[in-house]
Design an enzyme around this catalytic site. Structure first.
Site, PDB file in Angstrom:
ATOM      1  N   LYS A 153      37.602  37.075  29.722  1.00 52.39           N
ATOM      2  CA  LYS A 153      38.631  36.277  29.035  1.00 52.39           C
ATOM      3  C   LYS A 153      39.934  37.057  28.971  1.00 52.39           C
ATOM      4  O   LYS A 153      41.004  36.538  29.271  1.00 52.39           O
ATOM      5  CB  LYS A 153      38.205  35.959  27.588  1.00 52.39           C
ATOM      6  CG  LYS A 153      37.118  34.937  27.472  1.00 52.39           C
ATOM      7  CD  LYS A 153      36.899  34.565  25.991  1.00 52.39           C
ATOM      8  CE  LYS A 153      35.482  34.101  25.796  1.00 52.39           C
ATOM      9  NZ  LYS A 153      35.202  33.554  24.478  1.00 52.39           N
ATOM     10  N   LYS A 177      31.692  42.836  21.758  1.00 51.97           N
ATOM     11  CA  LYS A 177      31.068  41.760  20.977  1.00 51.97           C
ATOM     12  C   LYS A 177      30.037  42.350  20.045  1.00 51.97           C
ATOM     13  O   LYS A 177      29.399  43.347  20.357  1.00 51.97           O
ATOM     14  CB  LYS A 177      30.373  40.779  21.924  1.00 51.97           C
ATOM     15  CG  LYS A 177      30.057  39.454  21.281  1.00 51.97           C
ATOM     16  CD  LYS A 177      31.335  38.636  21.163  1.00 51.97           C
ATOM     17  CE  LYS A 177      31.088  37.188  20.878  1.00 51.97           C
ATOM     18  NZ  LYS A 177      32.191  36.362  21.390  1.00 51.97           N
ATOM     19  N   ASN A 225      33.975  25.674  14.238  1.00 57.22           N
ATOM     20  CA  ASN A 225      35.424  25.910  14.325  1.00 57.22           C
ATOM     21  C   ASN A 225      36.028  25.246  15.567  1.00 57.22           C
ATOM     22  O   ASN A 225      36.979  24.468  15.466  1.00 57.22           O
ATOM     23  CB  ASN A 225      35.690  27.429  14.314  1.00 57.22           C
ATOM     24  CG  ASN A 225      37.150  27.763  14.590  1.00 57.22           C
ATOM     25  OD1 ASN A 225      37.572  27.805  15.739  1.00 57.22           O
ATOM     26  ND2 ASN A 225      37.941  27.962  13.556  1.00 57.22           N
TER      27      ASN A 225
HETATM   28  N1  GLU Z   1      34.814  35.121  19.117  1.00 59.59           N
HETATM   29  C1  GLU Z   1      35.914  34.599  19.870  1.00 59.59           C
HETATM   30  C2  GLU Z   1      35.569  34.545  21.333  1.00 59.59           C
HETATM   31  O1  GLU Z   1      34.424  34.483  21.704  1.00 59.59           O
HETATM   32  C3  GLU Z   1      37.213  35.297  19.561  1.00 59.59           C
HETATM   33  C4  GLU Z   1      37.264  36.761  19.790  1.00 59.59           C
HETATM   34  C5  GLU Z   1      38.523  37.418  19.252  1.00 59.59           C
HETATM   35  O2  GLU Z   1      39.310  36.741  18.652  1.00 59.59           O
HETATM   36  O3  GLU Z   1      38.657  38.636  19.450  1.00 59.59           O
HETATM   37  O4  GLU Z   1      36.419  34.488  22.180  1.00 59.59           O
END
Ligand code: GLU
Length: 423
Positions: free
Chosen positions: A103, A115, A230
């Site tokens: 990402k 994570k 969310n």
């Molecule tokens: N948990 C979200 C994701 O999977 C956001 C992670 C973040 O904001 O660092 O992208």
């Protein structure tokens, strides 16, 4: 969770990790990188398992298991959420950290992926017990996290209150206020405008772009959303406001369907803080039935492994936008692509959350705060660029959208690792 149950969850998630690794490997091969780059990137560089003792409301002490995975920190500090869920496992957290790296690469943030997760069920815990777990987790992982090392954030069943406790615990240990340690905080503690809705906003931007590619007008488009947390609930709101017809939604317990469009305002009003709402209705359908509904756009916004080789042939949508992490398996991606369905993969579609987290961290570092409009304009630019890069890569390299997204996502990390002399 009993040890054997935890082991079986971990085995179940092995497929998720292995599918991710296969696509990372193909992406690196397509980009012409040697095998050792894959050897480095196939697993997180660091994985910590912690045991967290928490005094429960009945006076007993319960020991929770948590993880923090840091995939690759060649580009910058690692970044990614922490989930609270009974089915968290080591393999899942590893895969999720790889997705976070991808990402960050796709939307071009100066981060690698991280994570975390804790095996627990917040739906069955009190406020104080949740605080205990949150603070205990931060104490346990404090050595490897921090604003220049690894920055946590919300994920499945965690929210701004949990981020606030975690920030407070870290700041107490550090002996000074340290808002940049974590993102997704309440605004009064240094959170950013627009973070709460960021994932759904990012999905909406991708959805509109994908609809243009397929000549579907959002006005009147039939949209099905799996999950009402969310991402799912805000997305339902934005789609409803844009004039789309949201004909199906679901939570962990069931799904609702109305071909004429659901009463989204009512559902948003009645959902609880975990996104549960279907328990208020008598006539529900299953989550599997929901996925196979006749619709134009399907958005899985819940958990992994929802579209598999067993139901991919029955999906009727023309576009699948993955707001959840990992909802479509490797085999199902192939089937959907062969059937001409446009997939906007998770690592692109759900990157809005981490993008605004990055904005939050920048604001914390500068001590200078932006308006909601500034955040939204910047988010839109970043997401559009990410979408265009991935879509063009898929067209010019004649690969599916997932492989294209991985190619875009992995490149910067591989380059940075090479410049640093790691490979
Ligand atoms: N948990 C979200 C994701 O999977 C956001 C992670 C973040 O904001 O660092 O992208």
């Amino acid at each position: 969770m009993a040890d054997n149950a935890a082991e079986s969850t971990n085995n179940k998630h092995r497929d998720v990790l292995e599918s991710t690794q296969r696509v990372v490997q193909s992406a690196l091969q397509k980009l012409g990188y040697p095998e050792e780059v894959y050897e480095l990137l196939k697993e997180p560089v660091r994985l910590m398992t912690v045991r967290i003792p928490v005094r429960m409301d009945d006076g007993s002490t319960k020991i929770f298991t948590g993880y923090r995975a840091q995939h690759n920190d060649a580009v910058g500090p690692t970044k990614g959420g922490v989930r609270f869920h009974p089915e968290v496992s080591e393999n899942e957290v590893k895969a999720l950290s790889i997705w976070m790296s991808l990402k960050a690469g796709i939307v071009d943030l100066p981060y690698g992926g991280g994570k975390g997760g804790i095996i627990c069920d917040p739906r069955e815990m009190s406020f104080r017990e949740l605080e205990g777990v949150s603070r205990g987790y931060v104490r346990a992982i404090s050595q490897i996290v921090g604003p220049t090392k690894d920055i946590p954030a919300p994920d499945v069943m965690t929210n701004s209150q949990i981020m606030a406790w975690m920030m407070d615990e870290y700041s107490r240990m550090d002996e000074f206020n340290n808002p940049g340690f974590i993102t997704g905080k309440p605004i009064v503690l240094g959170g950013s405008h627009g973070r709460e809705t960021a994932t759904a906003k990012g999905v909406t931007i991708c959805l509109k772009e994908a609809a243009k590619k397929r000549d579907i007008s959002i006005e009147g488009a039939r949209v099905v959303i799996q999950g009402f947390g969310n991402a799912g609930s805000y997305l339902a709101k934005f789609m409803h406001e844009a004039g789309a017809k949201v004909i199906g939604i679901s939570d962990a317990y069931g799904a609702l369907h109305d071909p004429d469009g659901l009463d989204i305002d009512y559902l948003l009003d009645r959902r609880d803080s975990f996104g549960t709402v279907t328990n208020l209705f008598k006539s529900t359908i299953s989550n599997q039935e929901l996925l196979e509904l006749d619709c134009d756009i399907l958005v899985p916004a819940a958990v992994e492994n929802q579209i598999t080789k067993d139901n991919a042939h029955n999906i009727k949508a023309q576009i699948v936008i993955e707001a959840a992490n990992g909802p479509t398996t490797f085999e199902a991606t192939k089937i959907l692509t062969e059937r001409g369905i446009l997939i906007v993969p998770d690592v692109l579609a759900s990157a809005g959350g981490v993008t605004v987290s990055y904005f939050e961290w920048v604001q914390n570092n500068q001590g200078f705060y932006w308006t909601e409009q500034e955040v939204e304009e910047r988010l839109e630019k970043v997401m559009l660029k990410g979408f265009q890069n991935v879509y063009q890569t898929a067209q010019t390299r004649r690969v599916d959208m997932r492989l294209a997204a991985y190619m875009v996502g992995v490149r910067k990390m591989a380059e940075a690792s090479r410049f640093r002399g790691w490979i």
